[in-house]
Write a protein that holds these residues in place. Structure first.
Motif, PDB file in Angstrom:
ATOM      1  N   ASP A   4      43.111  14.380   0.002  1.00 44.87           N
ATOM      2  CA  ASP A   4      42.923  14.954   1.341  1.00 44.87           C
ATOM      3  C   ASP A   4      42.559  16.433   1.245  1.00 44.87           C
ATOM      4  OD1 ASP A   4      43.307  12.695   2.895  1.00 44.87           O
ATOM      5  OD2 ASP A   4      45.474  12.966   3.017  1.00 44.87           O
ATOM      6  N   GLU A   5      43.298  17.166   0.412  1.00 39.67           N
ATOM      7  CA  GLU A   5      43.029  18.593   0.241  1.00 39.67           C
ATOM      8  C   GLU A   5      41.636  18.818  -0.348  1.00 39.67           C
ATOM      9  OE1 GLU A   5      46.198  19.771  -2.290  1.00 39.67           O
ATOM     10  OE2 GLU A   5      47.696  19.920  -0.686  1.00 39.67           O
ATOM     11  N   ALA A   6      41.262  17.985  -1.324  1.00 43.81           N
ATOM     12  CA  ALA A   6      39.968  18.144  -1.989  1.00 43.81           C
ATOM     13  C   ALA A   6      38.806  17.887  -1.035  1.00 43.81           C
ATOM     14  CB  ALA A   6      39.883  17.199  -3.187  1.00 43.81           C
ATOM     15  N   VAL A   7      38.916  16.854  -0.218  1.00 38.50           N
ATOM     16  CA  VAL A   7      37.839  16.552   0.726  1.00 38.50           C
ATOM     17  C   VAL A   7      37.733  17.654   1.778  1.00 38.50           C
ATOM     18  CG1 VAL A   7      37.085  14.934   2.517  1.00 38.50           C
ATOM     19  CG2 VAL A   7      37.888  14.074   0.318  1.00 38.50           C
ATOM     20  N   ASP A   8      38.862  18.213   2.197  1.00 39.68           N
ATOM     21  CA  ASP A   8      38.819  19.355   3.119  1.00 39.68           C
ATOM     22  C   ASP A   8      38.053  20.524   2.486  1.00 39.68           C
ATOM     23  OD1 ASP A   8      40.178  18.041   5.098  1.00 39.68           O
ATOM     24  OD2 ASP A   8      42.144  18.885   4.599  1.00 39.68           O
ATOM     25  N   ARG A   9      38.300  20.776   1.200  1.00 34.66           N
ATOM     26  CA  ARG A   9      37.574  21.840   0.501  1.00 34.66           C
ATOM     27  C   ARG A   9      36.087  21.515   0.405  1.00 34.66           C
ATOM     28  NH1 ARG A   9      39.629  23.435  -5.179  1.00 34.66           N
ATOM     29  NH2 ARG A   9      37.795  24.796  -4.938  1.00 34.66           N
ATOM     30  N   HIS A  10      35.786  20.252   0.165  1.00 31.19           N
ATOM     31  CA  HIS A  10      34.380  19.840   0.091  1.00 31.19           C
ATOM     32  C   HIS A  10      33.673  20.100   1.419  1.00 31.19           C
ATOM     33  CE1 HIS A  10      30.783  17.468  -0.457  1.00 31.19           C
ATOM     34  NE2 HIS A  10      31.109  16.727   0.581  1.00 31.19           N
ATOM     35  N   LYS A  11      34.303  19.728   2.514  1.00 36.15           N
ATOM     36  CA  LYS A  11      33.679  19.922   3.825  1.00 36.15           C
ATOM     37  C   LYS A  11      33.564  21.399   4.176  1.00 36.15           C
ATOM     38  CE  LYS A  11      36.542  17.196   6.047  1.00 36.15           C
ATOM     39  NZ  LYS A  11      37.156  16.430   7.164  1.00 36.15           N
ATOM     40  N   ARG A  12      34.531  22.197   3.722  1.00 32.46           N
ATOM     41  CA  ARG A  12      34.529  23.627   4.058  1.00 32.46           C
ATOM     42  C   ARG A  12      33.633  24.438   3.124  1.00 32.46           C
ATOM     43  NH1 ARG A  12      39.516  24.319   3.288  1.00 32.46           N
ATOM     44  NH2 ARG A  12      39.414  25.337   1.255  1.00 32.46           N
ATOM     45  N   ASP A  13      33.736  24.178   1.802  1.00 24.73           N
ATOM     46  CA  ASP A  13      33.068  25.034   0.819  1.00 24.73           C
ATOM     47  C   ASP A  13      32.010  24.316  -0.003  1.00 24.73           C
ATOM     48  OD1 ASP A  13      34.902  27.035   1.595  1.00 24.73           O
ATOM     49  OD2 ASP A  13      36.379  26.290   0.149  1.00 24.73           O
ATOM     50  N   ALA A  33      56.963   6.395 -12.558  1.00 24.06           N
ATOM     51  CA  ALA A  33      58.105   6.401 -13.475  1.00 24.06           C
ATOM     52  C   ALA A  33      57.756   5.836 -14.849  1.00 24.06           C
ATOM     53  CB  ALA A  33      59.264   5.611 -12.867  1.00 24.06           C
ATOM     54  N   LEU A  34      56.881   4.845 -14.913  1.00 22.60           N
ATOM     55  CA  LEU A  34      56.590   4.197 -16.197  1.00 22.60           C
ATOM     56  C   LEU A  34      55.684   5.050 -17.080  1.00 22.60           C
ATOM     57  CD1 LEU A  34      56.719   1.727 -18.070  1.00 22.60           C
ATOM     58  CD2 LEU A  34      54.726   0.818 -16.859  1.00 22.60           C
ATOM     59  N   THR A  35      54.597   5.560 -16.518  1.00 28.68           N
ATOM     60  CA  THR A  35      53.594   6.259 -17.328  1.00 28.68           C
ATOM     61  C   THR A  35      53.755   7.772 -17.343  1.00 28.68           C
ATOM     62  OG1 THR A  35      52.061   6.424 -15.466  1.00 28.68           O
ATOM     63  CG2 THR A  35      51.931   4.438 -16.839  1.00 28.68           C
ATOM     64  N   GLY A  36      54.477   8.315 -16.368  1.00 37.09           N
ATOM     65  CA  GLY A  36      54.586   9.764 -16.259  1.00 37.09           C
ATOM     66  C   GLY A  36      53.379  10.409 -15.605  1.00 37.09           C
ATOM     67  N   LEU A  37      52.396   9.590 -15.201  1.00 36.12           N
ATOM     68  CA  LEU A  37      51.232  10.117 -14.487  1.00 36.12           C
ATOM     69  C   LEU A  37      51.590  10.361 -13.025  1.00 36.12           C
ATOM     70  CD1 LEU A  37      48.497   7.655 -15.834  1.00 36.12           C
ATOM     71  CD2 LEU A  37      49.033   9.947 -16.697  1.00 36.12           C
ATOM     72  N   ALA A  38      50.668  10.966 -12.296  1.00 36.37           N
ATOM     73  CA  ALA A  38      50.857  11.094 -10.850  1.00 36.37           C
ATOM     74  C   ALA A  38      50.839   9.695 -10.230  1.00 36.37           C
ATOM     75  CB  ALA A  38      49.740  11.947 -10.260  1.00 36.37           C
ATOM     76  N   ASN A  39      51.402   9.573  -9.010  1.00 34.75           N
ATOM     77  CA  ASN A  39      51.392   8.279  -8.333  1.00 34.75           C
ATOM     78  C   ASN A  39      50.441   8.300  -7.137  1.00 34.75           C
ATOM     79  OD1 ASN A  39      52.760   9.698  -6.338  1.00 34.75           O
ATOM     80  ND2 ASN A  39      54.742   8.743  -6.749  1.00 34.75           N
ATOM     81  N   ARG A  40      50.409   7.208  -6.389  1.00 32.75           N
ATOM     82  CA  ARG A  40      49.468   7.091  -5.265  1.00 32.75           C
ATOM     83  C   ARG A  40      49.708   8.180  -4.223  1.00 32.75           C
ATOM     84  NH1 ARG A  40      45.983   3.243  -2.862  1.00 32.75           N
ATOM     85  NH2 ARG A  40      45.027   4.343  -1.120  1.00 32.75           N
ATOM     86  N   ARG A  41      50.955   8.512  -3.978  1.00 27.31           N
ATOM     87  CA  ARG A  41      51.263   9.539  -2.996  1.00 27.31           C
ATOM     88  C   ARG A  41      50.646  10.875  -3.405  1.00 27.31           C
ATOM     89  NH1 ARG A  41      57.457  10.305  -1.668  1.00 27.31           N
ATOM     90  NH2 ARG A  41      57.107   8.182  -0.947  1.00 27.31           N
ATOM     91  N   ALA A  42      50.757  11.217  -4.683  1.00 26.29           N
ATOM     92  CA  ALA A  42      50.179  12.473  -5.170  1.00 26.29           C
ATOM     93  C   ALA A  42      48.663  12.471  -5.012  1.00 26.29           C
ATOM     94  CB  ALA A  42      50.559  12.696  -6.632  1.00 26.29           C
ATOM     95  N   VAL A  43      48.031  11.320  -5.303  1.00 25.89           N
ATOM     96  CA  VAL A  43      46.579  11.223  -5.156  1.00 25.89           C
ATOM     97  C   VAL A  43      46.180  11.396  -3.695  1.00 25.89           C
ATOM     98  CG1 VAL A  43      44.588   9.687  -5.372  1.00 25.89           C
ATOM     99  CG2 VAL A  43      46.304   9.772  -7.193  1.00 25.89           C
ATOM    100  N   ASP A  44      46.894  10.743  -2.784  1.00 30.25           N
ATOM    101  CA  ASP A  44      46.569  10.856  -1.363  1.00 30.25           C
ATOM    102  C   ASP A  44      46.597  12.312  -0.898  1.00 30.25           C
ATOM    103  OD1 ASP A  44      46.211   8.148  -1.138  1.00 30.25           O
ATOM    104  OD2 ASP A  44      48.208   7.739  -0.333  1.00 30.25           O
ATOM    105  N   VAL A  45      47.644  13.035  -1.313  1.00 31.93           N
ATOM    106  CA  VAL A  45      47.778  14.437  -0.903  1.00 31.93           C
ATOM    107  C   VAL A  45      46.653  15.280  -1.480  1.00 31.93           C
ATOM    108  CG1 VAL A  45      49.220  16.508  -1.115  1.00 31.93           C
ATOM    109  CG2 VAL A  45      50.279  14.310  -0.560  1.00 31.93           C
ATOM    110  N   ARG A  46      46.414  15.132  -2.799  1.00 33.50           N
ATOM    111  CA  ARG A  46      45.388  15.953  -3.452  1.00 33.50           C
ATOM    112  C   ARG A  46      43.987  15.601  -2.967  1.00 33.50           C
ATOM    113  NH1 ARG A  46      46.912  17.968  -8.626  1.00 33.50           N
ATOM    114  NH2 ARG A  46      44.704  18.334  -9.060  1.00 33.50           N
TER     115      ARG A  46
END
Length: 382
Positions: free
Chosen positions: A210-219, A195-208
């Motif tokens: 997880d997805e990124a590491v899955d892509r790393h392991k797959r591709d 809310a203060l900075t308008g950046l993504a928060n910890r929840r957004a980082v956790d989701v992204r």
């Protein structure tokens, strides 16, 4: 069309929009549902962009003519081509009602149309092989939002007054669905935004992440994480007040966003308190380190702060197999811890050692209170 059939069509339209995930799906569901309900061959949903003075097409469904796309990037029409915009789609209606839909044909106004009203839309019908259309203004929160357009091909039965009345009902259902989609979109945005900075928060980082590491392991895609701790925030809060501290956080957030733009598609986030991060998927580790270096340089120039402690971990560097998001995060965090302990003015990079990089090495023992992950990055700065 019988009353029961029309009622079922209204219910189907509402259900389709309610089941949509995101605005684009809601737009498609609205246009497709209205097209089916009115027995059309083509439908479009458009939004009135007041500041640009134009009607912009959001989605086209059904039998598309040459040049039409489902989600067009630049299909828009000046408002002066559509007098109904200026006549009906103004801020509020003095009588409290909403404008009714109307019908136009390739031959001019039809039953349910507007007598003597012929404009570019008629020419467009002819050009695209359509015989008639019904146009229904969409009103959201008492203000004009846009319009729903449904057409039939040349040779098909022409829309009539009853169709126009039914289109008005459908437009109201669409307006309710759009309002709900926008509320959900805003809720999702807030759930993943600091809310203060308008950046993504910890929840957004956790989701992204997880997805990124899955892509790393797959591709094998490169995933890099920059974790940083803003120095001096507590001092600013204690001596100048939290309002000034918040200003420092906002300014650093802007610097982080600017440096993140050096890495296509990078996610800039505030993890909480004085902790921030950049998540990059695809760019090389060298590019990420350069962005982190620039971040350290710019942070050091902020008037209120005392620079930033910055750690980097990338799957492209010799850090061992990365099988989980948690591991990559802990490696970057441990590198950041090392940078803070040594008051480094440049980023500490996990797995790297050289004349221009802080040395990070394995050690058998760790200082009191140091975690096992951080122990991996004990070492010395050149």
């Amino acid at each position: 069309m019988g009353e029961d059939i029309r009622l079922a069509a209204v219910v189907a339209l509402a259900q389709g929009m309610a089941a949509a995930h995101g605005s684009r799906e809601a737009w498609r569901a609205a246009a497709a549902g209205a097209c089916r309900a009115l027995g059309g061959s083509f439908a479009a949903l458009s939004v009135w962009e007041r500041e640009l003075g134009r009607l912009r097409v959001l989605v086209n469904v059904g039998d598309l003519a040459a040049g039409e796309e489902e989600f067009p990037d630049g299909e828009a029409y000046p408002v002066h081509q559509f007098p109904e915009i200026t006549e009906f789609l103004h801020e509020r209606w003095a009588g409290g009602g909403e404008p009714n839909a109307w019908v136009e044909t390739a031959e001019g106004p039809a039953a349910g149309g507007r007598p003597g009203y012929v404009h570019q839309r008629v020419a467009a019908l002819r050009r695209r092989g359509r015989g008639s259309c019904v146009v229904a203004p969409i009103v959201l929160n008492g203000r004009a939002w846009g319009e729903l357009y449904v057409a039939r091909p040349t040779g098909a039965p022409v829309f009539g007054r009853e169709d126009a009345d039914f289109a008005t009902v459908l437009a109201s259902v669409v307006a309710a669905g759009i309002a709900q989609a926008e509320r959900l979109e805003e809720a999702r945005r807030l759930a993943f935004t600091d809310a203060l900075t308008g950046l993504a928060n910890r929840r957004a980082v956790d989701v992204r992440l997880d997805e990124a590491v899955d892509r790393h392991k797959r591709d094998g895609v490169v995933v890099s994480l920059v974790v940083c701790d803003l120095n001096g925030l507590k001092r600013v809060n204690d001596t100048r007040g939290h309002a000034v501290g918040d200003r420092l956080l906002e300014r650093f957030g802007s610097v982080l966003s600017l440096c993140g733009a050096m890495l296509p598609g990078a996610l800039a986030a505030r993890l909480g308190g004085d902790e921030f991060c950049l998540l990059a998927v695809g760019p090389s580790s060298d590019d990420v380190v350069r962005a982190a270096d620039e971040l350290c340089r710019r942070a050091g120039e902020l008037e209120l702060g005392e620079g930033v402690a910055c750690g980097v971990a990338s799957t492209a560097d010799p850090i061992g197999p990365v099988q989980s998001a948690r591991r990559l995060f802990r490696l970057a965090d441990a590198a950041q811890y090392r940078a803070k302990a040594e008051r480094a003015v440049k980023p500490v990079v996990a797995g790297r050692a050289g004349p221009d990089d802080p040395v990070v090495r394995l050690a058998d023992a760790a200082p009191s209170g140091e975690t096992a992950e951080r122990r991996q990055f004990r070492g010395r700065l050149p």
